[in-house]
Design a protein around this motif. Structure first.
Motif, short mmCIF file in Angstrom:
data_model
loop_
_atom_site.label_atom_id
_atom_site.label_comp_id
_atom_site.label_asym_id
_atom_site.label_seq_id
_atom_site.Cartn_x
_atom_site.Cartn_y
_atom_site.Cartn_z
N VAL A 24 -31.99 -33.49 5.76
CA VAL A 24 -31.59 -33.26 7.15
C VAL A 24 -30.09 -32.98 7.17
CG1 VAL A 24 -31.47 -34.18 9.49
CG2 VAL A 24 -33.38 -34.83 8.00
N ILE A 26 -27.00 -32.36 9.91
CA ILE A 26 -26.61 -32.51 11.31
C ILE A 26 -25.28 -31.82 11.53
CG2 ILE A 26 -26.05 -34.16 13.14
CD1 ILE A 26 -27.83 -36.20 11.68
N SER A 32 -23.87 -37.15 20.29
CA SER A 32 -25.23 -36.74 19.94
C SER A 32 -25.47 -36.83 18.43
CB SER A 32 -25.49 -35.30 20.41
OG SER A 32 -25.47 -35.22 21.82
N GLY A 33 -24.49 -36.38 17.65
CA GLY A 33 -24.62 -36.47 16.20
C GLY A 33 -24.68 -37.90 15.72
N MET A 36 -28.15 -39.24 16.53
CA MET A 36 -29.15 -38.70 15.62
C MET A 36 -29.08 -39.39 14.26
SD MET A 36 -31.54 -36.33 15.74
CE MET A 36 -32.81 -36.52 14.49
N ALA A 37 -27.88 -39.59 13.76
CA ALA A 37 -27.71 -40.23 12.45
C ALA A 37 -28.19 -41.68 12.48
CB ALA A 37 -26.24 -40.15 12.03
N VAL A 51 -23.82 -35.34 7.92
CA VAL A 51 -23.29 -34.88 9.20
C VAL A 51 -22.00 -34.12 8.91
CG1 VAL A 51 -22.52 -35.53 11.50
CG2 VAL A 51 -24.21 -36.96 10.31
N CYS A 178 -30.26 -30.13 12.65
CA CYS A 178 -30.12 -30.59 14.02
C CYS A 178 -28.73 -30.22 14.50
CB CYS A 178 -30.31 -32.10 14.11
SG CYS A 178 -31.94 -32.67 13.62
N SER A 179 -28.65 -29.39 15.52
CA SER A 179 -27.36 -29.01 16.09
C SER A 179 -26.98 -30.00 17.17
CB SER A 179 -27.42 -27.60 16.67
OG SER A 179 -26.21 -27.31 17.34
N CYS A 180 -25.86 -30.70 16.93
CA CYS A 180 -25.33 -31.65 17.90
C CYS A 180 -23.91 -31.22 18.28
CB CYS A 180 -25.32 -33.05 17.31
SG CYS A 180 -26.95 -33.64 16.78
N VAL A 480 -32.89 -37.02 21.10
CA VAL A 480 -32.98 -37.56 19.74
C VAL A 480 -34.36 -38.14 19.49
CG1 VAL A 480 -32.16 -39.41 18.24
CG2 VAL A 480 -30.51 -37.96 19.43
N THR A 483 -36.84 -35.36 19.12
CA THR A 483 -36.70 -34.66 17.84
C THR A 483 -37.28 -35.49 16.69
OG1 THR A 483 -34.74 -33.50 18.62
CG2 THR A 483 -35.04 -33.61 16.24
#
Length: 623
Positions: A24, A26, A32-33, A36-37, A51, A178-180, A480, A483
């Motif tokens: 993955v 990021i 947002s990132g 997600m992490a 990331v 994943c675009s954050c 998140v 996803t």
């Protein structure tokens, strides 16, 4: 050596075709990132991800926005992650440094700092159809240059060469991207029609790229803009430690100003007592957060719809807001502080200081149009352009005025029409995402999250996911969790590709634009929510409750799903489990109806027989 697919590893050593593989990847280490992490580790148990962040630090908009007075206009107990609450906020509306520290503490708690690589710009991602992978081009930046705007980096490279910004480049590959990147990334440039900035002998900077070396003491300052940033910076810079001599704020049109909610018990009580109470009794903090959420949702139904009820309530609120303005600001500003558009169709300003600061003789507010820049000042027209133009269209204004300026602060917001830029995103068949959006009318994504032709690519807080009345962190969290429902199957090896169906994506985008017309974001006014052609890629036309429910229950039928052999087997097992469970319920219910006592006794035996058949069927499927 057998390397598990969910492990970061190097492929082909140091050969020309060598690359590093990430399960993955990021893009972006803002809120947002970070979410997600953290959730990848907490929910899926994955720590094999990376990331990549262009800026020199973690925190996104809270890392880069450092202007005086920068603060959160949403109560921080709500502007925080539900999975990692902070019960010790020092202020009900904390300033930037405290919010940034919260995000850094979250990263430390979830131990994701070693997964973040700063000063790294993802300039391009390209889908490799044969490999079912994304190839990402990484540019390694001179430390700190990622904090510059795109234009500033370009200017530096033109003046000093490419190596003054970029020190290296690498191509890596990833199963999932994943675009954050967020929306508030690139600050709006200086208006090109206003000439003379190159002749200005004083200091100039954008609030989103604050220059801490700028000395404001005893200086004449001109602030261009009247949005949230301007409303925060103007009251602060006449005070310690900045002590500007004068501040002239140039405004085109007024915002609707809402009195910022006062902390329960008052600011003094909140600062001194709330950390103890909320830390020792977390249920109180959770209850307050829930209350704020429902009050925010109530605002959606009260003020943001175009129903007769909402229109009536908006009018009542607008009168109340105007009354507050007249009680707070000097009378000479009342006319230029009275908006001529519906409240809520532009971003509201939740204010505690700006209107009051206009009583300060050091501060002057004007709607006189900015004409040009001189070496030691700015040229403005002699007549204001709001609330009504004193000059008819086409009539030339001959008189001008000069306002002395040692410092010019630009507070005109961000570029929001170019979503995900400047990263070039190339999907299946070499199609560029920006081209797809241009063809379809504007930036769009199914559920704000996915676009057909771009498999295994997920956007967090993408187009049409902001509600305008609620916490953006809540919206990001919803995205998140949504996803992760797809990422789970990809990492398990059950699915090779998730790709939303084209007709579903187009239908979603059409629904967004049509339903937005039924809200205050439709034809209520011109705002940065809408692009120059009228396309609204920012706001969501329903409540956040609605969006959260949709994120909880994905419509799998809206997706093209390419299962692996393992995924097909497990899918059959799950279907079989469902059928046998249903059969057990029916047989048990029938038995109980015929003979309640005997039926209850027979249920365990029925369950054992069905379980035995299930295990035998499962073994055959695995074989």
């Amino acid at each position: 050596m057998d390397i598990k697919p969910n492990t970061i590893h190097r492929v082909n050593g140091y050969g020309k075709d060598a690359y590093t593989y990430y399960p993955v990847l990021i893009m972006g280490a803002g809120e947002s990132g970070i979410a997600m992490a953290c959730r990848l580790k907490e929910v899926l148990g994955l720590d094999q991800f990376r990331v990549f962040e262009r800026q020199s630090g973690i925190g996104g908009t809270w890392w880069i926005n450092r202007y005086p007075g920068v603060a959160c206009d949403v109560p921080a107990i709500f502007y925080s992650f539900s999975f990692c609450p902070n019960n010790a906020w020092q202020s009900f509306h904390p300033e930037g440094p405290e919010i940034l520290q919260y995000f850094h503490d979250v990263c430390a708690k979830y131990r994701i700092l070693n997964n973040v690589q700063c000063n790294t710009d993802v300039t391009e991602i390209r889908w490799l159809e044969n490999e079912k992978l994304w190839e990402a081009t990484l540019c390694y930046l001179v430390p700190g240059t990622g904090d510059l705007s795109r234009k500033e980096r370009s200017d530096r490279m033109q003046a000093k060469g490419r190596k003054a910004v970029i020190v290296g480049e690498e191509k890596v590959r990833a199963k999932i991207i994943c675009s954050c990147a967020g929306g508030f990334v690139e600050p709006n440039p200086w208006p090109t029609k206003i000439s003379g900035l190159d002749r200005f002998e004083g200091k100039f900077c954008h609030t989103a790229r604050w220059d801490p070396s700028v000395n404001l003491k005893d200086k004449d300052v001109v602030v261009v803009g009247s949005g949230c940033s301007a409303a925060q910076v103007v009251p602060r810079i006449t005070q310690e430690p900045y002590n500007a001599k004068s501040v002239t704020q140039i405004m085109r049109s007024p915002p609707w100003v809402v009195p910022r909610p006062v902390a329960p018990g008052g600011e003094k009580w909140w600062h001194e007592k709330s950390p103890w109470w909320f830390t020792n009794f977390p249920i109180l903090a959770r209850s307050l957060r829930t209350l704020i959420f429902f009050l925010s949702e109530k605002q959606w139904f009260d003020y943001f719809l175009q129903t007769p009820r909402s229109k009536a309530k908006r009018k009542v609120r607008e009168e109340r807001l105007l009354q507050h303005m007249r009680m707070t600001a000097p009378q000479k500003y009342w006319s230029i502080l009275t908006p001529d558009y519906d409240s809520a169709c532009k971003r509201l300003i939740y204010d505690a200081f700006w209107l009051k600061s206009l009583q300060d003789p050091k501060i002057e507010l004007t709607t006189k149009p900015l004409k040009s820049i001189e070496p030691r000042g700015v040229i403005v027209g002699s007549k204001g352009i709001y609330p009504t133009k004193d000059i008819e269209d086409g009539e030339l204004e001959t008189s001008e005025e000069t306002i002395s300026a040692d410092v010019i602060l630009l507070a005109n917001g961000f570029e929001i029409e170019t979503w995900l830029a400047p990263t070039k995103i190339i999907g299946r068949d070499g199609t560029e995402l920006q081209e797809v959006w241009d063809q379809r009318g504007g930036p769009q994504a199914y559920m704000g999250n996915a676009i057909d032709g771009f498999p295994n690519f997920f956007i967090i807080f993408g187009p049409n996911t902001a509600t305008g009345h609620n916490s953006v962190i809540l919206a990001s969290e919803n995205m998140v969790e949504y996803t992760l429902k797809f990422v789970r199957y990809l990492l398990r090896g059950e699915v090779n590709v998730f790709e939303v169906k084209k007709e579903k994506e187009i239908a979603w985008a059409k629904e967004m634009q049509e339903k937005l017309k039924l809200t205050v974001f439709g034809d209520g006014c011109n705002s940065w929510y809408r692009t120059s052609n009228g396309w609204n890629a920012t706001t969501y036309p329903y409540s956040q409750i609605d969006f959260g429910i949709r994120c909880m229950f994905p419509k799998w039928s809206d997706w093209h799903i390419e299962y692996t052999r393992k995924g097909i087997r497990r899918r059959k097992v799950r279907s079989l489990v469902g059928l046998l469970t249903f059969a057990a319920i029916i047989v048990g219910a029938y038995s109980i109806r015929r003979n309640p006592v005997a039926g209850l006794v027979a249920i365990p035996h029925i369950a054992k027989r069905l379980l035995k058949r299930l295990l035998l069927s499962g073994l055959k499927l695995v074989e």
